[in-house]
Motif scaffolding. Structure first.
Motif, short mmCIF file in Angstrom:
data_model
loop_
_atom_site.label_atom_id
_atom_site.label_comp_id
_atom_site.label_asym_id
_atom_site.label_seq_id
_atom_site.Cartn_x
_atom_site.Cartn_y
_atom_site.Cartn_z
N GLU A 251 0.90 -1.31 0.50
CA GLU A 251 -0.14 0.24 0.18
C GLU A 251 0.58 1.21 -0.03
O GLU A 251 2.05 1.19 0.52
CB GLU A 251 -0.69 -0.56 1.19
N SER B 113 1.75 4.43 0.81
CA SER B 113 2.61 5.59 2.85
C SER B 113 1.43 6.29 2.79
O SER B 113 1.02 6.66 3.91
CB SER B 113 3.72 5.33 2.51
N SER B 114 1.08 7.27 2.22
CA SER B 114 -0.16 8.43 2.12
C SER B 114 -2.24 7.52 2.57
O SER B 114 -2.36 8.01 2.94
CB SER B 114 -0.11 8.81 1.10
N GLU B 115 -1.50 6.30 2.20
CA GLU B 115 -3.10 5.60 2.72
C GLU B 115 -3.41 4.45 3.77
O GLU B 115 -4.36 4.26 3.89
CB GLU B 115 -3.12 4.71 0.96
N ILE B 116 -1.52 4.11 4.19
CA ILE B 116 -1.93 3.15 5.25
C ILE B 116 -2.24 3.98 6.41
O ILE B 116 -2.38 5.03 7.19
CB ILE B 116 -0.38 2.57 5.60
N ASN B 117 -3.46 3.53 6.86
CA ASN B 117 -4.21 3.34 8.46
C ASN B 117 -4.12 2.33 9.46
O ASN B 117 -4.82 1.40 9.38
CB ASN B 117 -5.23 3.76 8.18
N LEU B 118 -3.15 2.08 9.93
CA LEU B 118 -2.87 1.18 11.20
C LEU B 118 -2.95 1.93 12.64
O LEU B 118 -3.37 2.70 12.60
CB LEU B 118 -1.50 1.12 11.25
N LYS B 119 -3.79 0.81 12.85
CA LYS B 119 -4.43 1.42 15.00
C LYS B 119 -3.75 -0.08 15.80
O LYS B 119 -3.22 -0.92 14.99
CB LYS B 119 -6.17 0.71 14.31
N TYR C 218 -11.30 -4.78 12.87
CA TYR C 218 -10.05 -3.87 11.85
C TYR C 218 -8.81 -4.90 11.74
O TYR C 218 -8.79 -5.28 10.68
CB TYR C 218 -9.08 -3.60 13.10
#
Length: 235
Positions: free
Chosen positions: A170, A172-178, A190
């Motif tokens: 993916e 780097s601008s779209e990654i959304n890790l929690k 998730y």
């Protein structure tokens, strides 16, 4: 073309070759120095494990770097490193386990992680072109590797095994890790998002997941690409 111009061109070409060779030699030396440092650490590990005393090993590593948290190992790869956690996500990008400037940096945990309570620990490492650090997590893009190789964490004198259930690429601008979740339902949602992103599906994946780890490194499929590997704790 005059002889004078030819000589000038030859001199310029010679200078360019020397500059390129110097850069190559310098980078290779940095790779060599970095690998040597981590081999020293592994020697400490081997000495400490003569009597099977994993706790003694942890003590020795803590004496070198008080920010040491645990050890990560992935069979059949170069990934066999200490893992640290700092007050930011910048320092260990350019510093090794001895806290010295190093092209390879150190494998580190996201500074926002509470390693004792968070359900998802996020680990970062460089994708080094010499195959060191987190370069080999890209092998999880191979189906056989994805299906069969587990991740081992050695922490507080105990070994923990994680089974990979998702690998994806993916921007780097779209990654959304929690790493924090308000409820089990949010955590399970998730997990499903990560599963749906995966290149492959894990046939043996158990739905009742308690904790996961996420490995994060650069990738080269496109600009700012990142490889993300997610694995669940085997109870």
């Amino acid at each position: 073309m005059s002889k004078k111009i030819k000589n000038l061109i030859n001199i310029l070409l010679f200078i360019i070759v020397i500059i390129c060779l110097t850069k190559i030699i310098d980078k290779n030396y940095k790779y060599y120095r970095s690998n040597k440092k981590y081999e020293e650490i592994k020697d400490i590990i081997n000495i400490s494990e003569v009597n099977g005393n994993i706790s003694l090993r942890d003590e020795k590593l803590m004496a070198i770097n008080s920010e040491y948290k645990f050890w990560i190992n992935i069979p059949n790869t170069a990934i066999d490193y200490p893992v640290v956690q700092s007050e930011d996500n910048e320092f260990y990008l350019e510093n090794n386990f001895y806290r010295e400037k190093d092209i390879a940096g150190t494998i580190f945990i996201d500074y926002n992680n509470d390693i004792f309570n968070d359900k998802n620990l996020i680990l970062y490492g460089h994708n080094m072109r010499n195959g060191s650090m987190f370069a080999d997590i890209n092998r999880f893009k191979e189906k056989d590797f994805f299906d069969n190789v587990k991740i081992k964490i050695i922490k507080d004198g105990k070994e923990y095994f994680y089974e990979v259930f998702s690998v994806f690429i993916e921007s780097s601008s779209e990654i959304n890790l929690k790493n924090k979740f308000s409820s089990n339902d949010e955590f399970n949602e998730y997990i499903n998002i990560l599963k749906n992103k995966s290149i492959y599906k894990s046939e043996d994946f158990k739905s009742n997941v308690s904790n996961i780890i996420t490995l994060y490194t650069c990738s080269y499929e496109f600009k700012d690409a990142r490889t993300i590997v997610c694995a669940s704790l085997i109870e």
